[in-house]
Design a protein around this motif. Structure first.
Motif, PDB file in Angstrom:
ATOM      1  N   UNK A   1       0.841  -1.192   0.000  1.00  0.00           N
ATOM      2  CA  UNK A   1       0.000   0.000   0.000  1.00  0.00           C
ATOM      3  C   UNK A   1       0.880   1.247   0.000  1.00  0.00           C
ATOM      4  N   UNK A   2       0.424   2.269  -0.725  1.00  0.00           N
ATOM      5  CA  UNK A   2       1.214   3.488  -0.898  1.00  0.00           C
ATOM      6  C   UNK A   2       1.021   4.487   0.237  1.00  0.00           C
ATOM      7  N   UNK A   3       0.351   4.104   1.330  1.00  0.00           N
ATOM      8  CA  UNK A   3       0.124   5.020   2.450  1.00  0.00           C
ATOM      9  C   UNK A   3       1.440   5.627   2.923  1.00  0.00           C
ATOM     10  N   UNK A   4       1.478   6.971   3.000  1.00  0.00           N
ATOM     11  CA  UNK A   4       2.733   7.637   3.357  1.00  0.00           C
ATOM     12  C   UNK A   4       2.519   8.799   4.327  1.00  0.00           C
ATOM     13  N   UNK A   5       1.295   8.929   4.831  1.00  0.00           N
ATOM     14  CA  UNK A   5       1.015   9.950   5.849  1.00  0.00           C
ATOM     15  C   UNK A   5       0.006   9.360   6.826  1.00  0.00           C
ATOM     16  N   UNK A   6      -0.216   9.991   7.971  1.00  0.00           N
ATOM     17  CA  UNK A   6      -1.106   9.398   8.981  1.00  0.00           C
ATOM     18  C   UNK A   6      -2.519   9.118   8.477  1.00  0.00           C
ATOM     19  N   UNK A   7      -3.076  10.017   7.669  1.00  0.00           N
ATOM     20  CA  UNK A   7      -4.433   9.798   7.162  1.00  0.00           C
ATOM     21  C   UNK A   7      -4.487   8.567   6.263  1.00  0.00           C
ATOM     22  N   UNK A   8      -3.469   8.410   5.422  1.00  0.00           N
ATOM     23  CA  UNK A   8      -3.404   7.222   4.579  1.00  0.00           C
ATOM     24  C   UNK A   8      -3.236   5.958   5.393  1.00  0.00           C
ATOM     25  N   UNK A   9      -2.438   6.036   6.464  1.00  0.00           N
ATOM     26  CA  UNK A   9      -2.226   4.882   7.335  1.00  0.00           C
ATOM     27  C   UNK A   9      -3.516   4.488   8.040  1.00  0.00           C
ATOM     28  N   UNK A  10      -4.319   5.469   8.448  1.00  0.00           N
ATOM     29  CA  UNK A  10      -5.591   5.171   9.090  1.00  0.00           C
ATOM     30  C   UNK A  10      -6.532   4.427   8.137  1.00  0.00           C
ATOM     31  N   UNK A  11      -6.576   4.845   6.892  1.00  0.00           N
ATOM     32  CA  UNK A  11      -7.402   4.152   5.901  1.00  0.00           C
ATOM     33  C   UNK A  11      -6.891   2.732   5.678  1.00  0.00           C
ATOM     34  N   UNK A  12      -5.582   2.571   5.649  1.00  0.00           N
ATOM     35  CA  UNK A  12      -4.982   1.255   5.479  1.00  0.00           C
ATOM     36  C   UNK A  12      -5.352   0.334   6.628  1.00  0.00           C
ATOM     37  N   UNK A  13      -5.213   0.800   7.862  1.00  0.00           N
ATOM     38  CA  UNK A  13      -5.517  -0.021   9.043  1.00  0.00           C
ATOM     39  C   UNK A  13      -6.976  -0.462   9.026  1.00  0.00           C
TER      40      UNK A  13
END
Length: 435
Positions: free
Chosen positions: A306-318
């Motif tokens: 997954x390309x998550x690279x900021x906290x908001x992206x990480x939250x969506x990933x989790x």
């Protein structure tokens, strides 16, 4: 490639505007959907493009960054330019780029940056094709982004959060003000659910420019969502109507949100806000992909990139990992760029990761592995952190850690998630042979 990179530039529209003038303003030869936001831009752009193409219209798509090849950034009818065509387009625009380089340097300014040249190439390629609709993702921000020389018939604003603070501002309000700069007079604005502050800023800009706004949470909603094999079934409500049981082969609530924005955008563009044919919507969404976004690239153990690279992206990933994958033991392979908020990103991921392997991509912007390891130890504790500077070694280490407690030997419930940067996602896909 010897031009200023995307993270080192002088914000202005002037240089791209001048080259486009010399080329006859190719960006005005077709209708434009313009997308900005912090996360979800590329996935939403790919969905809009697929919906528009399903209506029989020729499309151009300009997105960034790329995963495997720079040619991915400029696509016509859903297909990246061939290597040969990419070179031809560069050769077509090069004399005009050179003229503006000389003009700029004569007044003490820089040459066009790498991204500015790519923007010019995309506009020219789309006009030459010719396409009916261009779907354009900003490189960064909005107001002064080089893509903003185009006038979007529809401006799409995906969720806005903190990112790229060095250029965009240190509050979400400042960032929202910059991103709202893509809204043009009389355009339709498709707005994802935002914080109250961000929404207020965007609505004020839209009102000032006489733009119609359709908002998630008001005119737009994901009415229902159910996990399905290989993706999800979604019901989407828009000004055009209610679309039910649409299969989307992507995971996560955030992808359903992206689909909602894409559907509303296509309604605004193609029918002026009326409903689209159900069979067209089903065919388009059923054929959507988004490489490097919650993508399963290997099994036994399962490896998700997954390309998550900021906290908001990480939250969506989790949230998506919890919903769509039955992991009982998950190992993270994490590498980030030096200008990102590594501590916040790791803190979001910590509850779902049993252990973490820190590494780095081949980018010279990568945070050195030892520096990332120090931050990871603070978040995870020393016993849960492993260090492997080489990415291939990191993947091997993570796979071994995932399988350590696998008593059945078939990878059930064990997995590896790779996240932290688009560049890292791209390199993992290449290592594991993904096209």
């Amino acid at each position: 490639m010897d031009r200023s990179p995307e993270h080192d530039f002088e914000p202005t529209l002037g240089r791209v505007q001048r080259v486009c003038e010399l080329l006859g303003d190719p960006q005005r030869a077709y209708r434009v959907v313009h997308l900005t936001g912090t996360n979800g831009k590329t996935s939403t752009a790919r969905m809009v493009e697929r919906l528009v193409r399903e209506h029989g219209l020729r499309t151009g798509r300009f997105t960034s960054p790329h995963l495997a090849s720079v040619t991915e950034r400029i696509a016509i009818d859903g297909e990246p330019l061939s290597d040969e065509r990419f070179v031809e387009v560069w050769q077509d625009v090069a004399p005009y780029v050179h003229m503006v380089d000389v003009e700029s340097q004569a007044t003490g300014g820089p040459r066009l940056s790498f991204f500015e040249v790519l923007t010019v190439m995309a506009f020219a390629a789309f006009a030459d094709a010719p396409v009916d609709v261009a779907i354009i993702e900003v490189g960064m921000g909005g107001t002064w982004d080089s893509t903003n020389v185009a006038d979007g018939d529809v401006a799409v604003l995906t969720p806005i959060a903190l990112d790229h603070q060095r250029w965009l501002g240190h509050t979400v309000g400042e960032i929202a003000d910059t991103k709202a700069g893509i809204i043009k007079p009389g355009a339709t604005v498709v707005l994802a659910e935002q914080s109250e502050e961000v929404e207020g800023i965007v609505l004020a800009v839209a009102a000032e420019r006489g733009s119609r706004v359709v908002r998630e949470g008001a005119e737009l909603s994901v009415a229902a969502r159910h996990v399905a094999v290989g993706g999800q079934l979604i019901d989407l409500s828009t000004p055009g109507g209610l679309y039910t049981e649409i299969f989307l082969p992507l995971h996560g609530a955030h992808q359903a949100q992206n689909a909602l924005l894409a559907l509303a955008t296509t309604e605004a563009l193609v029918t002026g806000g009326a409903a689209l044919a159900g069979e067209v919507v089903e065919a388009a969404f059923g054929d959507v992909d988004s490489p490097g976004r919650l993508e399963v690239v290997r099994s036994s153990p399962t490896i998700v990139v997954d390309a998550a690279h900021n906290p908001a992206g990480a939250e969506a990933l989790v949230a998506a990992l919890d919903e769509s994958f039955g992991f009982t033991r998950l190992i993270g392979v994490i590498g980030v760029l030096a200008d990102k908020d590594a501590e916040s990103l790791l803190s979001v991921l910590e509850p779902v990761l049993a252990e973490i392997v820190v590494t780095q991509s081949g980018s010279d912007r990568s945070l050195p592995t030892d520096d990332l390891a120090e931050i990871a130890v603070e978040v995870f504790g020393e016993d849960r952190v492993h260090v492997e500077p080489r990415l291939d070694d990191a993947l091997d280490r993570a796979a071994g850690l995932a399988e350590r407690d696998d008593t059945t030997g078939v990878g059930t419930g064990t997995g590896v998630v790779v996240a932290g940067s688009v560049i890292l996602a791209a390199e993992v896909r290449t290592l594991l042979g993904r096209p």
